[in-house]
Design a protein around this motif. Structure first.
Motif, PDB file in Angstrom:
ATOM      1  N   ALA A  67       8.407  -4.154  -8.233  1.00  0.00           N
ATOM      2  CA  ALA A  67       8.115  -2.733  -8.003  1.00  0.00           C
ATOM      3  C   ALA A  67       9.411  -1.915  -8.091  1.00  0.00           C
ATOM      4  CB  ALA A  67       7.458  -2.552  -6.638  1.00  0.00           C
TER       5      ALA A  67
ATOM      6  N   HIS B  88      -2.389  -2.091  -9.654  1.00  0.00           N
ATOM      7  CA  HIS B  88      -2.418  -1.015  -8.656  1.00  0.00           C
ATOM      8  C   HIS B  88      -3.006   0.245  -9.273  1.00  0.00           C
ATOM      9  CE1 HIS B  88       0.290  -2.715  -5.507  1.00  0.00           C
ATOM     10  NE2 HIS B  88       0.550  -3.507  -6.512  1.00  0.00           N
TER      11      HIS B  88
ATOM     12  N   HIS C 194       4.059   8.384  -8.026  1.00  0.00           N
ATOM     13  CA  HIS C 194       3.774   9.718  -7.479  1.00  0.00           C
ATOM     14  C   HIS C 194       5.064  10.513  -7.258  1.00  0.00           C
ATOM     15  CE1 HIS C 194       4.042   8.284  -3.130  1.00  0.00           C
ATOM     16  NE2 HIS C 194       4.461   9.530  -2.968  1.00  0.00           N
TER      17      HIS C 194
ATOM     18  N   ALA D  96      13.992  -2.934  -0.080  1.00  0.00           N
ATOM     19  CA  ALA D  96      14.059  -3.042   1.385  1.00  0.00           C
ATOM     20  C   ALA D  96      12.661  -3.196   1.949  1.00  0.00           C
ATOM     21  CB  ALA D  96      14.709  -1.793   1.990  1.00  0.00           C
TER      22      ALA D  96
ATOM     23  N   VAL E 274       9.606  -3.425  -0.921  1.00  0.00           N
ATOM     24  CA  VAL E 274       9.977  -4.795  -0.579  1.00  0.00           C
ATOM     25  C   VAL E 274       9.938  -5.690  -1.814  1.00  0.00           C
ATOM     26  CG1 VAL E 274       7.648  -5.644  -0.011  1.00  0.00           C
ATOM     27  CG2 VAL E 274       9.623  -6.471   1.294  1.00  0.00           C
TER      28      VAL E 274
ATOM     29  N   CYS F 218       7.518   2.480  -2.226  1.00  0.00           N
ATOM     30  CA  CYS F 218       7.422   3.344  -3.413  1.00  0.00           C
ATOM     31  C   CYS F 218       6.594   2.762  -4.545  1.00  0.00           C
ATOM     32  CB  CYS F 218       8.820   3.685  -3.925  1.00  0.00           C
ATOM     33  SG  CYS F 218       9.695   2.258  -4.625  1.00  0.00           S
ATOM     34  N   GLY F 219       6.331   1.447  -4.560  1.00  0.00           N
ATOM     35  CA  GLY F 219       5.642   0.859  -5.711  1.00  0.00           C
ATOM     36  C   GLY F 219       6.406   1.202  -6.984  1.00  0.00           C
ATOM     37  N   ALA F 220       5.691   1.713  -7.985  1.00  0.00           N
ATOM     38  CA  ALA F 220       6.334   2.092  -9.249  1.00  0.00           C
ATOM     39  C   ALA F 220       6.995   3.467  -9.167  1.00  0.00           C
ATOM     40  CB  ALA F 220       5.303   2.091 -10.371  1.00  0.00           C
TER      41      ALA F 220
ATOM     42  N   ALA G 221      10.095  -1.949   4.514  1.00  0.00           N
ATOM     43  CA  ALA G 221       9.909  -0.679   5.235  1.00  0.00           C
ATOM     44  C   ALA G 221       9.917  -0.866   6.745  1.00  0.00           C
ATOM     45  CB  ALA G 221       8.605  -0.025   4.800  1.00  0.00           C
TER      46      ALA G 221
HETATM   47  C1  SAM Z   1      -0.008   1.523  -2.730  1.00  0.00           C
HETATM   48  S1  SAM Z   1       1.513   0.870  -3.343  1.00  0.00           S
HETATM   49  C2  SAM Z   1       2.488   2.318  -3.639  1.00  0.00           C
HETATM   50  C3  SAM Z   1       2.261   2.929  -5.006  1.00  0.00           C
HETATM   51  C4  SAM Z   1       3.091   4.191  -5.249  1.00  0.00           C
HETATM   52  N1  SAM Z   1       2.615   5.286  -4.402  1.00  0.00           N
HETATM   53  C5  SAM Z   1       3.116   4.649  -6.697  1.00  0.00           C
HETATM   54  O1  SAM Z   1       2.744   5.814  -6.957  1.00  0.00           O
HETATM   55  O2  SAM Z   1       3.554   3.904  -7.586  1.00  0.00           O
HETATM   56  C6  SAM Z   1       2.205   0.193  -1.885  1.00  0.00           C
HETATM   57  C7  SAM Z   1       3.525  -0.534  -2.069  1.00  0.00           C
HETATM   58  O3  SAM Z   1       3.970  -0.991  -0.791  1.00  0.00           O
HETATM   59  C8  SAM Z   1       4.774  -2.129  -1.012  1.00  0.00           C
HETATM   60  N2  SAM Z   1       4.963  -2.869   0.248  1.00  0.00           N
HETATM   61  C9  SAM Z   1       4.172  -3.799   0.847  1.00  0.00           C
HETATM   62  N3  SAM Z   1       4.723  -4.225   2.005  1.00  0.00           N
HETATM   63  C10 SAM Z   1       5.898  -3.564   2.125  1.00  0.00           C
HETATM   64  C11 SAM Z   1       6.940  -3.597   3.095  1.00  0.00           C
HETATM   65  N4  SAM Z   1       6.859  -4.363   4.174  1.00  0.00           N
HETATM   66  N5  SAM Z   1       8.014  -2.786   2.883  1.00  0.00           N
HETATM   67  C12 SAM Z   1       8.112  -1.994   1.794  1.00  0.00           C
HETATM   68  N6  SAM Z   1       7.167  -1.940   0.838  1.00  0.00           N
HETATM   69  C13 SAM Z   1       6.065  -2.709   1.005  1.00  0.00           C
HETATM   70  C14 SAM Z   1       4.046  -2.902  -2.080  1.00  0.00           C
HETATM   71  O4  SAM Z   1       4.961  -3.781  -2.745  1.00  0.00           O
HETATM   72  C15 SAM Z   1       3.513  -1.760  -2.975  1.00  0.00           C
HETATM   73  O5  SAM Z   1       4.381  -1.552  -4.050  1.00  0.00           O
END
Ligand code: SAM
Length: 249
Positions: free
Chosen positions: A92, A27, A68, A154, A88, A63-65, A156
């Protein structure tokens, strides 16, 4: 888009993803200057629309990692009382816990020990730079009030999962960088393919928003962040990213 707040291009190398903060493999890191700009715009809207300037509870449902979110706590910690993060994906969530753990001295010292071990083992300049950055972060941390953090797993798009973990009406600012492009896809497994994940996410977070919450969503141009229970305050484009700032009505 013209930067209103993060006007100067500062050197954010101490906050680089993969240096002191952990990166989510595969990512790209969210740009720090843009995160700072969006967060400050959210604060501005909260202040001008609702006349509220107290430190906020900041939530990211994708939130990913939590990269931000963690950097925002260093840059704007005086405006943040609590950070809540969920994703989810189990991996992460683990990484988010580790990054948000770097917002307190004990967590940062543990990270410094890890980096020292890597220096002893590999002697790489990148690890030595990471240790210098960790010392700089530690100095910054000592000037700040502690930020409370909470991380959970969870979907989203599942309001029940979110509401089990966050008190009703308690999220002041939601700032999320949702999946888009090659690197990250929506986990949409609970829903039909035609479902709009953004609409579903906006639905799911309604219960934890207050009438004075602000919601900022970063996505690609292909996704539409609209929902009848929200009013759009502003929208702008930065490269391939679209930023939409909303408020519940
Ligand atoms: C672009 S990344 C976010 C990175 C984060 N802004 C950071 O700074 O680390 C998007 C995230 O959305 C999560 N994701 C995908 N589908 C999701 C869902 N249905 N519910 C919650 N998170 C989800 C992915 O696992 C991924 O970690």
């Amino acid at each position: 888009m013209e930067y209103k707040y993060a006007k100067e291009k500062l050197d954010y190398s101490d906050y680089s993803s993969g240096r002191v903060f952990h990166s989510l493999p595969g990512h790209p890191a969210f740009p720090i200057r843009l995160a700072s700009e969006i967060f400050q715009r959210c604060l501005e809207h909260r202040n001008t629309i609702y006349d509220i300037s107290t430190p906020c509870t900041l939530y990211d449902p994708c939130c990913g990692a939590a990269y931000h979110l963690s950097v925002l706590a260093y840059l704007h910690g005086e405006f943040i009382r609590e950070i809540i993060a969920s994703d989810v994906d189990e991996k992460a969530v683990e990484l988010a816990k580790r990054n948000l753990g770097l917002l307190d001295v004990a967590g940062l010292e543990r990270r410094m020990d890890e980096i020292k071990t890597m220096i002893d083992e590999y002697g790489k300049d990148s690890h030595k730079d990471a240790l210098k950055s960790a010392h700089i972060l530690k100095e910054k941390l000592s000037e700040k009030h502690p930020v409370v953090t909470k991380v959970f797993q969870a979907n989203a798009m599942n309001g029940e999962e979110i509401s089990r973990n966050i008190k009703p009406r308690s999220a002041d600012i939601v700032f999320t960088d949702v999946p888009y492009g090659l690197h990250s896809n929506w986990d949409n497994s609970d829903h039909a393919v035609s479902f709009n994940p953004l609409t579903s996410m906006l639905d799911s977070i309604l219960g934890i928003l207050s009438p004075s919450s602000i919601v900022a969503i970063v996505s690609d141009k292909g996704q539409k962040a609209s929902h009848e229970a929200y009013q759009r305050i502003e929208q702008f484009q930065v490269g391939k990213r679209r930023v939409v700032i909303l408020r519940p009505v």
